[in-house]
Enzyme design. Structure first.
Site, PDB file in Angstrom:
ATOM      1  N   ALA A 102      -6.407  16.498 -39.175  1.00 35.09           N
ATOM      2  CA  ALA A 102      -7.092  16.044 -40.388  1.00 35.09           C
ATOM      3  C   ALA A 102      -8.080  14.929 -40.070  1.00 35.09           C
ATOM      4  CB  ALA A 102      -6.065  15.564 -41.416  1.00 35.09           C
ATOM      5  N   ARG A 143      -5.672   6.124 -44.467  1.00 30.59           N
ATOM      6  CA  ARG A 143      -6.203   6.665 -45.723  1.00 30.59           C
ATOM      7  C   ARG A 143      -5.682   8.092 -45.922  1.00 30.59           C
ATOM      8  NH1 ARG A 143     -12.261   5.785 -46.005  1.00 30.59           N
ATOM      9  NH2 ARG A 143     -11.655   3.942 -47.193  1.00 30.59           N
ATOM     10  N   ILE A 144      -5.227   8.351 -47.119  1.00 26.00           N
ATOM     11  CA  ILE A 144      -4.769   9.702 -47.447  1.00 26.00           C
ATOM     12  C   ILE A 144      -5.951  10.454 -48.042  1.00 26.00           C
ATOM     13  CG2 ILE A 144      -3.142  11.049 -48.828  1.00 26.00           C
ATOM     14  CD1 ILE A 144      -1.908   9.415 -46.459  1.00 26.00           C
ATOM     15  N   PRO A 192      -4.248  13.407 -51.551  1.00 22.36           N
ATOM     16  CA  PRO A 192      -2.833  13.151 -51.840  1.00 22.36           C
ATOM     17  C   PRO A 192      -2.037  14.413 -52.184  1.00 22.36           C
ATOM     18  CG  PRO A 192      -4.232  11.554 -52.955  1.00 22.36           C
ATOM     19  CD  PRO A 192      -5.149  12.593 -52.371  1.00 22.36           C
ATOM     20  N   GLN A 222       2.417  18.402 -47.272  1.00 19.84           N
ATOM     21  CA  GLN A 222       2.796  18.295 -45.864  1.00 19.84           C
ATOM     22  C   GLN A 222       4.103  17.537 -45.707  1.00 19.84           C
ATOM     23  OE1 GLN A 222       1.380  19.397 -42.722  1.00 19.84           O
ATOM     24  NE2 GLN A 222       0.943  20.803 -44.375  1.00 19.84           N
ATOM     25  N   GLU A 232       3.245  15.453 -39.340  1.00 18.80           N
ATOM     26  CA  GLU A 232       4.431  15.370 -38.485  1.00 18.80           C
ATOM     27  C   GLU A 232       5.294  14.163 -38.845  1.00 18.80           C
ATOM     28  OE1 GLU A 232       2.832  17.876 -34.717  1.00 18.80           O
ATOM     29  OE2 GLU A 232       2.865  15.728 -34.457  1.00 18.80           O
TER      30      GLU A 232
END
Lengths: 731, 316
Positions: free
Chosen positions: A511, A614-615, A618, A624, A691
Site C-alpha cells: 500500500a 496514515r491510514i 479506513p 485487512q 500483516e
C-alpha cells in the site's frame, strides 16, 4: 523520485480523498462477476484446453520409470508433459525446490506431470492412468529430531548479542525460561494457484494469480529459459495469497509447458488436495525465550532462539525478528537455526517472522508479568523503548505502542479482568488476554504510469497487484488527491507486466510503496499539465477538476485537449530506513471462553488498536485488520498442517482436514486506528497494516484462555487435547 | 474420476435388481459424499443408478405411533419436520450439527447412513488403506490419528463413522428398512446396520449386494430430554472429535450413543443402565475395551466429560 529526506507538506496532506472511508471501486465488478480471476479470463486467443497436475506420490526419491502411454491414448488427451519431454528447464531465483520433479523427487505432491485434454474431466481421468515407479528414499521429516543438527545462518539471519545476556539473565531476580512451538501452516487461500497460458510463436502470455508480477515474470522466463521480453504476465485480480502467491508456482509452469506441448492455450488450477504439499507453507518453529527482570519489572535480559526447517537451500522462519526491537533491555541475544527437512518448501506466509515469533514472545511476556505480579499491560508499557534497543542511536520513526495498549485497555474494559479461573458464565470459564502487535514496515521501489486524456480522465497503470486488499481503491484515491479530480474520473489498471514495475503485494509493503510510486508519477504529470497549460512557474493547486496557478485557472482536461499527457516515475527509498527504525505497532485484546466440561475454546470479543502511519482508506484497512484477526484466531485455535513423519507429508491436505475459522468462530471485532502520519516512510506518510493485524493475535487468545482457565498452553494450536487433563474434574 | 454409465431407476426393486446385476454399480442420491470420492478415485463405480426419482421422500406416522422416514428425505427437511422436532429432538439437533446448510439440502437420510469415513489416509490414494484397497495396510495406525477411532477398531482399520444423524438414530433405536433385488423387504436394527472393521474394513454395513434402503423407522417417542452435544475444534462445519446423543428421562434413566469414537455409532446398553451413577461409570463401560492411539487417547477423557455435561444439562 528519490525519497531520502522526511516528507514535507504535499498535496496528499489535504486528505480530501485519501484517508476517507471509501468503498472499493472494484466492488461492483466483483459482485457482478465482472472481475475475471486467473482461471476465468475469456480474452484468451483460442479455446483453452484443460491441464491437470499430477503430484508425486512419495516425499523423497527417484522416478525409476514413468509410463504415460495409457494416459496419452485416453479420450480427449492432447498432451502429457513430464520431466522427460518438458525440455531443458532452469529454476527460478525465488524457488527452493524445482516446480517439475524428475527424475528426483524433492517433496510430496511435487508436480510430476501435467495432462492436457479437451475437458477438465478428461484430463483428470487420464492423470490417473499415468504409471510411475518410484524408488523411495529416506528423508528427514521431524523438526524435533532434526533440531540438534540445525545450523546458524549468516547475514541478517545471524545471531545477535548486546551486553552480557547470560550474566544478566543469571543474576536477574525474576526469570522465565520457556519453550514454545508453532506448527506448519497453510495459506489456505480461497482461490487456488491458477493460470491460463497461451503461446504465440515464441511469445508467451500467462493469466495467473501472483502477488509479485515482476518476480513471477523473471522466474517464469528463467525456468522456461526464454528471454524475459518474450513473456507477459497478467494478474489483475487475486483471490487471496497470504504469501503463497509471492512466487512462480507449478500452475504457471505446468500451464506454460502444457500449452507449448498441446499448441493450444491451457488452463490449470491446482486441485485443493495438492495445495498443502505442492505449494509453500509457513514452517513450524521451536522457540526458546528467556526473560530476566528486576523486581521493578524492568527487563534486564531478553533472549529469543528459534529453530525451523526447510529443504536444502531454503531459508529460516525469522521468528526472533520482533524481539530485536519490541522491548527495552540492556542485555539481549537472538539466534536462529535452520534444519534441513524433506517436507514441502517452507516460505513466507502473512507476517513471516513476527506472526509465529509473537505467538511465543507475547505468551512469555504474559507469564513474566504474572511472575512479577504486574498487570500485563503495565508490564509492556514499562518496557517500552523509543529507540532500537540493539542500536540506541537509531530512534523509531514513530512508535505509539504505549498508546495502543493504554487506549485499548480502556476501550476493552481491561480493568475488569480478574485473576485466572475466576470468571464463570454458566458452563463457560471466561478470561481476557492482551498481546502487543508489531510488524516491521518495509518499503520497496515502485513505479507507475499515469495518463490524462481530453475528457479529464486519469488512467493509472502499474504492475501492482490487488490481492483483495483494496489496492485499486487506494491507487484511485491517490491519483484523485494529487490531480484534484473526483474518484469517478480515475481508472486504475493493475497486474500486467507490460506496465511499470511496482513493489507488488507482500510484507505489507504494497500500500505505502505503490501509492508512493504513483505519487511520484503524479508529481511528474502535474508538472507536465502546468507546462502544457503554460501556467508555470508558481505553486499549482489541483482542485475540483481545475488547475490553479496564481490567478490563472483552467479545467484539467484542457491540458490534454490536443493529446493525451503521459507521465511515468517510480519512488526509490534512500537510507531513512537505516537512520530510523520503521515499524508498525498495535495491541490485541481478546475475551475467550472455555467450556469447563469439554475444553472447547471460543473467542467472544476482539479489539485491535493499530498505529501504522496514515491510514489511506479506513474501510479497506479495517477489512485487512479484521481478516488478519480472523486468521490469528485460526492460528491460535485450529490451524496445523499435520506431519506424517513416516511418509513425509502434510496429511490433512484439504479444507475439511485443515481447519480455518468459520463464521461461527468469529465474534464481534473492533478496530481502532491511532491517527498518525509518518513523514520518514514516504510522501504518503503511510505504512502497512495488513500483516500487523495478525501479529500477536494468537498470543492474545492464548493469554485469554490462560486467564479463563489458569491452564497455560505453549504449543499451538491450542486444541482441547492439550489441556483437557488440566481442567478441573467435572464428573 | 473414471468414466461411468448412468441410469435412472424406475422403482425401488428395479434399482435393487440392476445394482445386483451390474458389477461395480452404485446408487446415487444426494451425491454429497460419493461424487467427492469419485473425483479422487477413491470410489470408481462403473455405473450409477440414480434413485432420486423414486419418491421415498415423505415422513409418515407408523401404526405403532412412530415415524417412517423415506430414504430420500433430505437432511434439511428431516431436521425441520414438526413431528421430529417435537418428539425426536436429538435427531434434529444431530442433523443441524452436521455439514453445512447447502450439504444438508442435498444429503439424504439413506445417504447419510452410508457416508464413508473421513480418515485422511482413506482420502489419499498414495497411502495404504485397507478400507480403500484391502490388504494394503493401514496408514493411519502409527500416523496422524487424532480424528480416528478409539474403540471398535481393529489392527486393519481405525476409521470412524462420520455421521451425526446416525448417532441420534442409534440412541433412538431406529431400524433401517430395505428392499432386496428380489423385491423382499426387511428391517435391520440400527445397532446391526454398521459393521465393525475386523479384518474386512471394506465391508461397512449389513446391506447385501443390490439391497436398497427405502426408509428408516423410528419407534414410538419415549419422551425425556433430548440432547446432542458435538465437540469439535471449530464452532461449525467440522466432524466431531466426540459427540454424544442422549435421551434422558426425569428419573435420570435413559440412553447415550457416541459419535467420533468408533467405526459405528457407539452405544453399549449396559452403559445406559449406569447413567444414574454418573459419567465416569458410563464412560468406563463404554470404553472398557478401548484401544486408543497416542494422538487420540484424549477422546476417552473428552467423551467422559461430554457425557458429564449432558447429564448435567438433562438435570437442568
Amino acid at each position: 523520485m528519490k525519497f531520502d529526506t522526511p516528507a514535507g507538506m504535499n498535496p496528499i496532506d489535504r486528505l480530501t480523498v485519501v484517508g476517507k472511508p471509501t468503498p472499493r471501486i472494484d466492488g461492483p465488478l466483483k459482485v457482478s462477476g465482472g472481475a475475471p480471476y486467473a482461471y476465468e479470463h475469456h480474452d484468451v486467443p483460442g479455446k483453452p484446453a484443460y491441464g491437470y497436475v499430477l503430484g508425486a506420490a512419495v516425499a523423497k526419491g527417484t522416478i525409476r520409470s514413468i509410463d504415460t502411454a495409457r494416459a496419452q491414448r485416453a479420450p480427449g488427451v492432447l498432451a502429457v508433459v513430464t520431466h522427460r519431454n518438458a525440455g531443458k528447464l532452469g529454476k527460478g531465483k525465488m524457488n527452493t525446490a524445482k516446480l517439475l520433479a524428475g527424475p528426483d523427487v524433492q517433496h510430496y505432491h511435487q508436480a510430476v506431470a501435467v495432462v492436457v485434454a479437451e475437458t477438465f474431466e478428461q484430463a483428470r481421468c487420464a492423470a490417473g492412468m499415468i504409471d510411475i515407479d518410484y524408488a523411495r528414499s529416506d528423508g528427514a521429516f521431524d523438526l524435533v529430531a532434526a533440531k540438534a543438527g540445525a545450523k546458524e545462518q549468516g547475514g541478517s539471519d545471524a545471531p545477535t548479542a548486546v551486553g552480557d545476556f547470560e550474566g544478566a539473565f543469571a543474576s536477574s531476580p525474576v526469570q522465565l525460561d520457556q519453550n514454545y512451538t508453532t506448527p506448519d501452516q497453510s495459506h489456505a487461500m480461497m482461490e487456488p494457484m491458477a493460470t491460463i497460458a497461451a503461446w504465440d510463436g515464441d511469445k508467451l502470455t500467462v493469466w495467473t494469480s501472483n502477488q509479485m508480477v515482476n518476480w513471477g515474470l523473471k522466474d517464469l522466463a528463467a525456468t522456461l529459459q526464454v528471454p524475459i521480453e518474450n513473456v507477459r504476465l497478467i494478474s489483475p485480480y487475486i483471490g487471496g495469497g497470504f504469501g503463497g502467491k509471492l512466487f512462480l508456482r507449478s500452475d504457471a509452469l505446468m500451464a506454460s509447458l502444457g500449452a507449448r506441448a498441446a499448441k493450444r492455450p491451457v488452463k490449470v488450477a491446482l486441485q485443493r488436495p495438492l495445495m498443502a504439499n505442492n505449494a509453500t507453507h509457513r514452517p513450524s518453529t521451536i522457540q526458546r525465550i528467556r526473560l530476566g527482570c528486576g523486581k521493578d519489572g524492568k527487563i534486564a535480559a531478553i533472549g529469543h532462539e528459534s529453530w525451523s526447517g526447510d529443504l536444502e537451500g531454503g531459508g529460516l522462519e525469522v521468528a526472533v525478528q520482533q524481539t530485536k526491537l519490541l522491548y527495552a533491555g540492556a542485555n539481549r541475544m537472538t539466534a536462529m537455526r535452520l534444519a534441513v527437512l524433506d517436507l514441502p518448501e517452507a516460505n513466507a506466509m502473512r507476517a513471516p517472522g513476527e506472526a509465529p515469533g509473537l505467538m511465543a514472545l507475547e505468551i512469555a511476556m504474559d507469564e513474566m508479568a504474572e511472575k512479577l505480579g504486574m498487570d500485563p499491560v503495565a508490564f509492556r508499557v514499562l518496557n517500552d523503548t523509543q529507540v532500537d534497543p540493539e542500536k540506541p542511536e537509531r530512534p523509531f520513526s514513530q512508535r505509539n505502542l504505549v498508546r495502543c495498549l493504554q487506549d485499548g485497555a480502556e476501550r476493552f474494559g481491561w480493568s475488569r479482568r480478574k485473576a485466572p479461573g475466576q470468571v464463570r458464565d454458566g458452563r463457560w470459564l471466561v478470561g481476557m488476554g492482551v498481546a502487543a502487535a508489531f510488524r516491521n514496515n518495509l518499503n520497496m521501489k515502485s513505479g507507475a504510469r499515469v495518463r490524462l486524456n481530453g475528457q479529464g480522465t486519469v488512467t493509472v497503470e502499474t504492475d501492482m497487484t490487488d490481492i483483495g486488499t483494496g489496492t485499486y481503491t487506494i491507487m484511485a484515491q491517490t491519483a484523485a488527491e494529487m490531480l484534484g479530480v473526483p474518484l469517478a474520473k480515475v481508472v486504475v489498471k493493475l497486474g500486467d507486466s507490460s506496465f511499470p514495475v511496482s513493489a507488488g503485494s507482500g510484507g505489507q509493503w504494497g500500500a505505502n510503496s505503490s501509492t508512493a510510486g504513483l505519487y511520484a508519477a503524479c508529481v511528474k504529470l502535474r508538472e507536465a499539465i502546468v507546462e502544457k497549460l503554460g501556467f508555470g512557474p508558481g505553486e499549482a493547486l489541483f482542485e475540483g477538476g481545475q488547475v490553479h496557478v496564481g490567478n490563472r485557472s483552467a479545467d484539467i482536461a484542457r491540458a490534454a485537449k490536443s493529446g493525451e499527457i503521459v507521465a511515468e516515475d517510480s519512488i526509490e527509498f534512500g537510507d531513512l530506513g537505516k537512520k530510523f527504525q520503521q515499524s508498525t505497532f498495535g495491541a490485541h485484546f481478546v475475551e475467550a471462553a472455555v467450556d469447563r466440561y469439554t475444553g472447547e475454546a471460543r473467542v467472544r470479543r476482539m479489539l485491535a488498536v493499530c498505529a501504522a502511519g496514515r491510514i489511506l482508506n479506513p474501510t479497506s484497512a479495517r477489512s485487512q485488520v479484521i481478516g488478519a484477526m480472523t486468521m490469528g484466531v485460526g492460528g491460535a485455535l485450529m490451524e496445523e498442517l499435520a506431519v506424517d513423519k513416516r511418509f513425509g507429508f502434510f496429511v490433512n491436505h484439504d479444507l475439511a482436514g485443515y481447519e480455518v475459522p468459520v463464521h461461527a468462530d468469529i465474534p464481534h471485532q473492533e478496530v481502532i486506528f491511532i491517527d498518525e502520519a509518518d513523514d520518514k516512510v514516504s510522501p504518503m506518510k503511510a505504512k502497512g497494516v495488513g500483516e500487523l493485524g495478525l501479529c500477536g493475535v494468537g498470543a492474545a487468545v492464548a493469554n485469554a484462555i490462560y486467564n479463563a482457565t489458569g491452564v497455560r498452553v505453549r504449543d499451538y494450536p491450542i486444541t482441547l487435547d492439550k489441556y483437557l487433563d488440566r481442567l478441573g474434574e467435572v464428573a | 474420476m473414471r468414466p461411468f454409465t448412468y441410469e435412472r431407476a424406475t422403482s425401488a426393486q428395479d434399482a435393487a435388481a440392476k445394482a445386483a446385476a451390474m458389477p461395480g454399480a452404485r446408487f446415487i442420491a444426494g451425491g454429497t459424499n460419493l461424487l467427492d470420492l469419485m473425483k479422487l478415485e477413491i470410489e470408481t463405480p462403473g455405473h450409477l443408478i440414480d434413485v432420486n426419482g423414486l419418491g421415498m421422500d415423505q415422513i409418515v406416522e407408523t401404526p405403532e405411533g412412530g415415524l417412517r422416514i423415506g430414504a430420500l428425505v433430505r437432511n434439511t427437511d428431516l431436521a425441520a419436520d414438526r413431528r421430529v422436532r417435537k418428539d425426536y429432538g436429538v435427531l434434529t439437533r444431530a442433523l443441524v450439527a452436521g455439514a453445512s446448510g447447502q450439504l444438508r439440502n442435498k444429503a439424504t437420510t439413506a445417504g447419510n447412513l452410508l457416508q464413508r469415513t473421513r480418515c485422511p489416509y482413506f482420502y489419499d490414494v498414495n497411502m495404504p488403506c485397507n478400507k480403500r484397497k484391502p490388504g494394503s495396510g493401514c496408514g493411519a495406525i502409527g500416523g496422524f490419528s487424532r480424528q480416528l477411532g478409539v474403540i471398535g477398531t481393529s489392527e486393519a482399520c481405525i476409521a470412524t463413522h462420520p455421521s451425526d444423524m446416525a448417532v441420534a438414530m442409534r440412541v433412538l433405536d431406529a431400524s433401517v428398512e430395505t428392499m432386496r433385488p428380489d423385491g423382499t423387504t426387511r428391517a435391520i436394527p440400527i445397532a446391526e446396520f454398521h459393521k465393525l472393521p475386523g479384518q474386512t474394513p471394506q465391508t461397512e454395513t449389513a446391506l447385501e449386494k443390490g439391497e436398497l434402503i427405502i426408509s428408516v423407522a423410528l419407534p414410538k417417542p419415549t419422551g425425556g430430554t433430548h440432547i446432542y452435544r458435538k465437540v469439535r475444534d471449530r464452532a461449525s462445519y467440522a466432524f466431531a472429535l466426540v459427540s454424544v446423543a442422549a435421551v434422558i428421562g426425569r428419573d435420570g434413566k435413559g440412553a447415550v450413543a457416541l459419535g467420533g469414537v468408533a467405526p459405528k455409532p457407539w452405544r453399549v446398553e449396559e452403559a445406559d443402565a449406569l447413567l444414574s451413577k454418573g459419567a465416569q461409570a458410563v464412560s468406563d463401560r463404554l470404553f472398557a475395551d478401548a484401544t486408543p492411539r497416542e494422538d487420540n487417547a484424549f477422546k476417552i477423557m473428552l467423551a467422559k466429560r461430554t457425557i458429564a455435561s449432558v447429564i448435567a444439562e438433562a438435570k437442568g
